[in-house]
Design a protein around this motif. Structure first.
Motif: not given
Length: 218
Positions: A78-99
């Motif tokens: 869901d979108e809530r998971s997407r937001s949390e995941y993207v935020r955590a990965m950005n903190e690690a300087d990573m940006s994988p594709e999310v579906i």
């Protein structure tokens, strides 16, 4: 054509993941999974993730994708998971594709997966493995949190029997909360469990800082 193991790529990804995952203050699963994905020269890495889950493994897969030039996709429900995941990965300087979508539904839309990581805590993890459209050269399938009581009855035969897949090798590793891994071929031929193809072998490595044992195929 089939998956070919590269110890050099595995070692590089392992070392880089150790450095990248220092912020998580944990060691083991992320490094091993990263080494496996890079060592098998994966070109399409897919993982599933839900809100509240750790992202160290995702960082490891992102590191591996940088070494192999792979497409790295994370499936979130869901979108809530997407937001949390993207935020955590950005903190690690990573940006994988999310579906965004339920894994079972998303699996019907993506093909040629050659490295797949699922969470055994999800009740649908076995079905996701069965529905995954794997690469014609074979794939490596990984179940993390495999020691979870809900995964106790899982058998790799349930993923490979009755189809075009064949089980080449499977192994359970007591790393983190358990890793259950399988190398799956897509063509005919004899299958085995716990035995390798060719002259490959599993080598144990002990992390000097944490004391954890890691097993890597060479």
């Amino acid at each position: 054509m089939k998956l070919v193991w590269s110890p050099e790529m595995a070692s590089k990804a392992y070392i880089d993941t150790v450095k990248s995952c220092e912020i998580f203050h944990e060691s083991g699963v992320a490094e091993l999974v990263s080494a496996m994905a890079a060592g098998w020269n994966a070109k399409f890495i897919v993982e599933t993730w839900s809100q509240g889950g750790p992202t160290a493994t995702s960082v490891g897969l992102a590191v591996a994708s940088c070494h192999t030039g792979a497409r790295h996709v994370c499936i979130v429900p869901d979108e809530r998971s997407r937001s949390e995941y993207v935020r955590a990965m950005n903190e690690a300087d990573m940006s994988p594709e999310v579906i965004v979508g339920e894994p079972e539904e998303v699996m019907d839309r993506i093909t040629d997966i050659d490295f797949l990581v699922v969470d055994s805590k999800r009740k649908d993890f076995a079905r996701v493995l069965r529905l995954a459209k794997l690469s014609c050269k074979g794939a490596v399938l990984v179940c993390k949190n495999a020691s979870w009581k809900g995964a106790s009855g899982f058998r790799w035969r349930s993923v490979t029997d009755g189809g075009s897949r064949r089980l080449v090798r499977s192994v359970f590793l007591p790393v983190g909360k358990g890793l259950d891994m399988a190398h799956v071929g897509s063509n005919g031929g004899a299958s085995s469990s716990g035995k390798g193809e060719g002259r490959g072998r599993w080598v144990k490595h002990v992390d000097q800082r944490s004391g954890e044992e890691h097993v890597i195929r060479k």
